[in-house]
Design an enzyme around this catalytic site. Sequence first.
Site, short mmCIF file in Angstrom:
data_model
loop_
_atom_site.label_atom_id
_atom_site.label_comp_id
_atom_site.label_asym_id
_atom_site.label_seq_id
_atom_site.Cartn_x
_atom_site.Cartn_y
_atom_site.Cartn_z
N HIS A 72 -4.63 0.51 1.50
CA HIS A 72 -5.26 0.10 2.56
C HIS A 72 -6.55 1.19 2.96
CE1 HIS A 72 -2.40 2.82 4.19
NE2 HIS A 72 -3.38 3.29 4.98
N CYS A 73 -6.68 2.12 2.09
CA CYS A 73 -7.75 2.89 2.49
C CYS A 73 -9.05 2.65 1.63
CB CYS A 73 -7.25 4.41 1.89
SG CYS A 73 -5.95 5.21 2.63
#
Length: 342
Positions: A278-279
């Site tokens: 998700h980064c």
Amino acid sequence: MTTYLTDLDLHPLDALAVRIRDRSATAAVVGLGYVGLPLLVSMHASGFRVIGVDADERKIDGLRSRRSHIGDIADSAVEAMDRATFSSNPALLADADVIVLCLPTPLTDGSPDLTMVLTAAEDVARSLKPGAMVVLESTTYPGTTEEFLRPILETSGLRAGRDFALAYSPERIDPGNRHHRLDTTPKIVAGLTDRCRELAVSFYSAFVQTVVTTSSPREAEMAKLIENTYRQVNIALVNELAVLAHGLGVDIWESLRAAATKPFGYQPFWPGPGVGGHCISIDPTYLSWRAGQQLGHRVEFIEHANEVNNRMPDYVVTRVGEALNDAGRPIKGSKVLGVGVA
Ligand SMILES: NC(=O)c1ccc[n+]([C@@H]2O[C@H](COP(=O)([O-])OP(=O)(O)OC[C@H]3O[C@@H](n4cnc5c(N)ncnc54)[C@H](O)[C@@H]3O)[C@@H](O)[C@H]2O)c1
């Protein structure tokens, strides 16, 4: 409360240096997620007494029952933590000498959302004591530690760099990666002052093999965003090339595999519907947003990479529809197996 001989005649930050060195310091982590829990386990394994604080009562209940909620951390690792306290009550931070903040830094309506860092920092400020050290590990834009976090912590009446130490150390953990672990991945560390940096280096050296320093938190904040922007932009590049190659009648996988045989000057990236984790889809926007706010223009590479990557799910669906069509099957009613969905 234990009074140490060193407390009687040393400056509080010098006393902290001694306590870090002899492992009598208590180290706390606020935010026990993918970043915070492995960190707490490592800190404990290196000899510190630890306090784990999380706002999520279910996680705290689980940890108190010696159950891990993170895939990388076995229950046995939590069971082994005999010098650990877990709580959802931030007042416990008053007992901590080192406080590490591992809070989520999401985007809300396309802009950095530091609400969770703010809330946790206010909690820390209420409990902060002279001679403590606060370290931010969350990924964020350059300037956050000095301009955002510092003033909140100083509402305690204490001054950063003089009464308490303030540092930034971005987390590089890659959940599920067995080759590059927390202790073997070099850790970037920066302090508000030289003394803050020295204290943070001493602390992290207790459980990380290689510590790399930058001269101020800004460079460390930027370094993390450079790492993730590098991935985001290069993934966007191969995604754009994959779409183009299809139109040119080129097998992109074969071309990329052939290119990857070059032993220097090339690092392979692979096209796909998502950028992984998700980064990567969030962090570069922190940098672009900051540039827009401070310089009046966003980072074009990042904005374009976002556009390309965000188009990929639709593109993949289109290609699946075409493949079904080629096989004489309608999309409606077909069952499609997604492999490698994380
Ligand atoms: N997950 C990764 O692989 C990874 C890798 C490197 C860096 N990062 C960065 O590290 C930071 C943390 O990410 P994460 O993946 O560990 O997040 P996460 O969502 O897994 O964990 C964050 C934890 O913080 C808790 N929390 C939220 N607000 C709180 C508050 N006010 N007080 C106490 N606890 C609170 C949540 O309950 C949650 O358990 C982010 O900035 C992220 O970008 C993540």
